[in-house]
Design a protein around this motif. Structure first.
Motif, mmCIF file in Angstrom:
data_model
loop_
_atom_site.group_PDB
_atom_site.id
_atom_site.type_symbol
_atom_site.label_atom_id
_atom_site.label_comp_id
_atom_site.label_asym_id
_atom_site.label_seq_id
_atom_site.Cartn_x
_atom_site.Cartn_y
_atom_site.Cartn_z
ATOM 1 N N ILE A 165 1.127 23.876 2.852
ATOM 2 C CA ILE A 165 0.575 25.223 2.962
ATOM 3 C C ILE A 165 0.628 25.650 4.428
ATOM 4 O O ILE A 165 0.231 24.898 5.320
ATOM 5 N N VAL A 166 1.129 26.850 4.655
ATOM 6 C CA VAL A 166 1.288 27.359 6.012
ATOM 7 C C VAL A 166 0.506 28.638 6.158
ATOM 8 O O VAL A 166 0.550 29.512 5.285
ATOM 9 N N LEU A 167 -0.203 28.774 7.240
ATOM 10 C CA LEU A 167 -0.916 30.005 7.541
ATOM 11 C C LEU A 167 -0.158 30.707 8.658
ATOM 12 O O LEU A 167 -0.060 30.198 9.772
ATOM 13 N N ASP A 168 0.416 31.858 8.357
ATOM 14 C CA ASP A 168 1.224 32.600 9.308
ATOM 15 C C ASP A 168 0.324 33.514 10.121
ATOM 16 O O ASP A 168 -0.555 34.177 9.576
ATOM 17 N N ASP A 169 0.567 33.598 11.445
ATOM 18 C CA ASP A 169 -0.296 34.426 12.281
ATOM 19 C C ASP A 169 -0.097 35.915 12.048
ATOM 20 O O ASP A 169 -0.861 36.732 12.521
ATOM 21 N N SER A 170 0.958 36.302 11.282
ATOM 22 C CA SER A 170 1.159 37.714 10.997
ATOM 23 C C SER A 170 0.152 38.229 9.967
ATOM 24 O O SER A 170 -0.120 39.419 9.906
ATOM 25 N N ASP A 171 -0.378 37.358 9.136
ATOM 26 C CA ASP A 171 -1.361 37.768 8.143
ATOM 27 C C ASP A 171 -2.282 36.585 7.886
ATOM 28 O O ASP A 171 -2.020 35.740 7.046
ATOM 29 N N ARG A 172 -3.351 36.496 8.627
ATOM 30 C CA ARG A 172 -4.201 35.322 8.554
ATOM 31 C C ARG A 172 -5.044 35.294 7.283
ATOM 32 O O ARG A 172 -5.756 34.325 7.057
ATOM 33 N N GLY A 173 -4.971 36.306 6.485
ATOM 34 C CA GLY A 173 -5.733 36.281 5.249
ATOM 35 C C GLY A 173 -4.948 35.739 4.077
ATOM 36 O O GLY A 173 -5.477 35.616 2.986
ATOM 37 N N LEU A 175 -5.269 28.356 16.242
ATOM 38 C CA LEU A 175 -4.233 27.584 15.563
ATOM 39 C C LEU A 175 -4.822 26.359 14.877
ATOM 40 O O LEU A 175 -4.448 26.029 13.736
ATOM 41 N N MET A 176 -5.739 25.679 15.546
ATOM 42 C CA MET A 176 -6.359 24.502 14.954
ATOM 43 C C MET A 176 -7.133 24.873 13.694
ATOM 44 O O MET A 176 -7.054 24.187 12.674
ATOM 45 N N ARG A 177 -7.879 25.952 13.755
ATOM 46 C CA ARG A 177 -8.663 26.366 12.591
ATOM 47 C C ARG A 177 -7.750 26.741 11.433
ATOM 48 O O ARG A 177 -7.987 26.349 10.284
ATOM 49 N N ASP A 178 -6.678 27.479 11.745
ATOM 50 C CA ASP A 178 -5.778 27.905 10.680
ATOM 51 C C ASP A 178 -5.059 26.715 10.048
ATOM 52 O O ASP A 178 -4.909 26.639 8.820
ATOM 53 N N ALA A 179 -4.590 25.786 10.874
ATOM 54 C CA ALA A 179 -3.890 24.614 10.337
ATOM 55 C C ALA A 179 -4.844 23.745 9.526
ATOM 56 O O ALA A 179 -4.456 23.189 8.481
ATOM 57 N N ASP A 180 -6.074 23.626 9.951
ATOM 58 C CA ASP A 180 -7.065 22.835 9.222
ATOM 59 C C ASP A 180 -7.348 23.463 7.857
ATOM 60 O O ASP A 180 -7.403 22.766 6.837
ATOM 61 N N ARG A 181 -7.506 24.772 7.823
ATOM 62 C CA ARG A 181 -7.750 25.467 6.550
ATOM 63 C C ARG A 181 -6.555 25.311 5.618
ATOM 64 O O ARG A 181 -6.700 25.087 4.412
ATOM 65 N N ALA A 182 -5.341 25.434 6.184
ATOM 66 C CA ALA A 182 -4.138 25.286 5.365
ATOM 67 C C ALA A 182 -4.023 23.872 4.802
ATOM 68 O O ALA A 182 -3.620 23.674 3.655
ATOM 69 N N MET A 183 -4.391 22.882 5.588
ATOM 70 C CA MET A 183 -4.307 21.503 5.126
ATOM 71 C C MET A 183 -5.268 21.253 3.956
ATOM 72 O O MET A 183 -4.891 20.630 2.953
ATOM 73 N N TYR A 184 -6.494 21.752 4.072
ATOM 74 C CA TYR A 184 -7.451 21.541 2.985
ATOM 75 C C TYR A 184 -7.027 22.283 1.727
ATOM 76 O O TYR A 184 -7.240 21.809 0.606
ATOM 77 N N ARG A 185 -6.413 23.430 1.902
ATOM 78 C CA ARG A 185 -5.923 24.135 0.711
ATOM 79 C C ARG A 185 -4.768 23.357 0.079
ATOM 80 O O ARG A 185 -4.670 23.259 -1.148
ATOM 81 N N ASP A 186 -3.934 22.774 0.897
ATOM 82 C CA ASP A 186 -2.844 21.949 0.376
ATOM 83 C C ASP A 186 -3.393 20.746 -0.382
ATOM 84 O O ASP A 186 -2.905 20.382 -1.456
ATOM 85 N N VAL A 219 0.845 -1.191 0.000
ATOM 86 C CA VAL A 219 0.000 0.000 0.000
ATOM 87 C C VAL A 219 0.880 1.240 0.000
ATOM 88 O O VAL A 219 1.874 1.316 0.724
ATOM 89 N N ARG A 220 0.507 2.181 -0.821
ATOM 90 C CA ARG A 220 1.206 3.471 -0.832
ATOM 91 C C ARG A 220 0.160 4.573 -0.665
ATOM 92 O O ARG A 220 -0.818 4.637 -1.427
ATOM 93 N N ILE A 221 0.377 5.430 0.292
ATOM 94 C CA ILE A 221 -0.519 6.564 0.542
ATOM 95 C C ILE A 221 0.319 7.821 0.727
ATOM 96 O O ILE A 221 1.548 7.761 0.871
ATOM 97 N N GLY A 222 -0.354 8.950 0.721
ATOM 98 C CA GLY A 222 0.305 10.228 0.968
ATOM 99 C C GLY A 222 -0.344 10.938 2.130
ATOM 100 O O GLY A 222 -1.225 10.412 2.808
ATOM 101 N N VAL A 223 0.091 12.165 2.370
ATOM 102 C CA VAL A 223 -0.467 12.942 3.474
ATOM 103 C C VAL A 223 -0.465 14.415 3.086
ATOM 104 O O VAL A 223 0.489 14.935 2.525
ATOM 105 N N SER A 224 -1.583 15.063 3.339
ATOM 106 C CA SER A 224 -1.682 16.513 3.176
ATOM 107 C C SER A 224 -1.395 17.168 4.518
ATOM 108 O O SER A 224 -1.863 16.693 5.560
ATOM 109 N N VAL A 225 -0.615 18.246 4.472
ATOM 110 C CA VAL A 225 -0.157 18.880 5.715
ATOM 111 C C VAL A 225 -0.483 20.357 5.671
ATOM 112 O O VAL A 225 -0.262 21.034 4.665
ATOM 113 N N GLY A 226 -1.017 20.849 6.789
ATOM 114 C CA GLY A 226 -1.222 22.280 6.961
ATOM 115 C C GLY A 226 -0.573 22.727 8.251
ATOM 116 O O GLY A 226 -0.643 22.036 9.270
ATOM 117 N N LEU A 227 0.120 23.869 8.194
ATOM 118 C CA LEU A 227 0.820 24.383 9.369
ATOM 119 C C LEU A 227 0.236 25.726 9.787
ATOM 120 O O LEU A 227 -0.094 26.559 8.936
#
Length: 380
Positions: free
Chosen positions: A360-368, A337-348, A317-325
């Motif tokens: 995909i990383v969501l930086d707290d300096s500019d959450r948009g 932090l959980m909401r931002d990482a979750d949004r980043a993961m789905y965008r990734d 079996v070979r699988i991958g992983v989507s990551v949001g930071l």
């Protein structure tokens, strides 16, 4: 009394002890009245009440607790109480019954700590007190309605009875204490097991959502420049197809294997939890820069580069992983932090389309604004 003067509150234990002493003195007074009615020789009432009152007070639980240090033997308090009982027994004109009285008292005191030292102290007080009583009777220092020789005979018999009562009582107390200790240890073990089960995932052994919350809260509260916190949201790619094709047994084994690879890639200083299904969350504490967190994320993705060889034959079996930071260099709410990482993961997951190294990383300096790995890695 002044209105602002504090009132003295009497503890319930002291109030109950006072009622017990009052009841015991009432019984003593009734016994004295009965002896007087039968026209039997007896000690003066004031001396009787004073001697037995002191004995009753010394024997109350609050006084015994004060005399015996916490976690220590009750032997010192038993010595003092035994002396008071000996003095009180001299007012009864039957000092030869001292052994059975002190035996019952020593047994009850020794049961509180189930101590051999306390039991031996009780036996010593019994023998010494009885010997002192009989010497006093023979010399006429203490009044006794029984002659010296019959009194000696009675004292020997009662010493035997009192000693047997004390030894058996302490033996039962030690057995009971051992049973209680075993029950307490078993309850503590069961409580620890329940706490562990509540905070950990039964399949992977990782922390559960509930167990992750206090860890993530503490890490985010300590974030500061140069020692930030990164929250990594992981979602397996292709897991549903494996689970549907080969069954939940294979799916569970795959989840456990993937969790082990994630833990190895993240390192011992990271905290990994399974949130449910094929979703995982990692908390990276005291990270020097966003680039360091990105390096960990890439290591997590690389850990799935090799196919899995599961126990069931013929199923590579070979699988991958989507990551949001989500990254923070100052105290930040965990929910944020959980909401931002979750949004980043789905965008990734939507954007990478086969590029398994994209994070995909969501930086707290500019959450948009969502930043790619390449952009974030260039930051110091």
């Amino acid at each position: 009394m002044l209105l602002n003067q504090p009132m003295t509150v009497v503890p319930d234990s002291v109030r109950r002890a006072a009622l017990v002493v009052a009841a015991e003195l009432a019984v003593t007074l009734a016994a004295w009245a009965a002896l007087r009615t039968l026209d039997l020789h007896q000690s003066p009432l004031p001396a009787l009440l004073l001697a037995w009152g002191a004995c009753f007070v010394l024997y109350t639980a609050p006084v015994q607790d004060r005399l015996a240090r916490p976690g220590r033997s009750h032997a010192p308090s038993l010595v003092l109480t035994s002396a008071a009982v000996w003095i009180a027994m001299t007012t009864t004109e039957l000092p030869s019954i001292y052994p059975v009285v002190i035996g019952a008292l020593a047994m009850e005191v020794a049961q509180r700590d189930a101590s051999t030292r306390t039991a031996l102290t009780g036996l010593a007080a019994m023998f010494l007190g009885t010997a002192a009583s009989q010497v006093a009777v023979h010399h006429g220092w203490v009044s006794s309605v029984i002659g010296p020789v019959p009194s000696d005979h009675l004292a020997v018999v009662l010493v035997t009875v009192g000693g047997v009562v004390l030894v058996r009582g302490v033996a039962l107390a030690r057995r009971s204490a051992s049973t209680r200790a075993a029950l307490v240890q078993e309850q503590r073990r069961r409580h620890e097991e329940l706490q562990h089960a509540a905070a950990h995932d039964s399949l992977t052994g990782l922390l559960s959502r509930r167990g992750l919350e206090p860890v993530a809260r503490a890490a985010s509260a300590q974030a500061r420049p140069g020692r930030g916190v990164a929250l990594m949201f992981l979602d397996l790619d292709g897991f549903k197809a494996v689970n549907d094709s080969h069954g939940h047994g294979v799916g569970d084994e795959l989840l456990a294997c993937a969790a082990a690879r994630f833990a190895g890639a993240l390192g011992p200083d990271a905290v990994l939890a399974r949130m449910g299904g094929d979703e995982f969350v990692a908390v990276l504490r005291e990270m020097p820069s966003p680039a360091a967190a990105v390096a960990r994320a890439r290591a997590v993705q690389d850990s799935l580069g090799e196919e899995f060889r599961l126990d069931e034959p013929g199923i590579p079996v070979r699988i991958g992983v989507s990551v949001g930071l989500a990254w923070a260099e100052q105290p930040t709410a965990v929910d944020t932090l959980m909401r931002d990482a979750d949004r980043a993961m789905y965008r990734d997951k939507r954007c990478r389309e086969g590029d398994r190294r994209r994070v995909i990383v969501l930086d707290d300096s500019d959450r948009g604004v969502f930043q790619t790995v390449e952009d974030l890695a260039q930051q110091p």
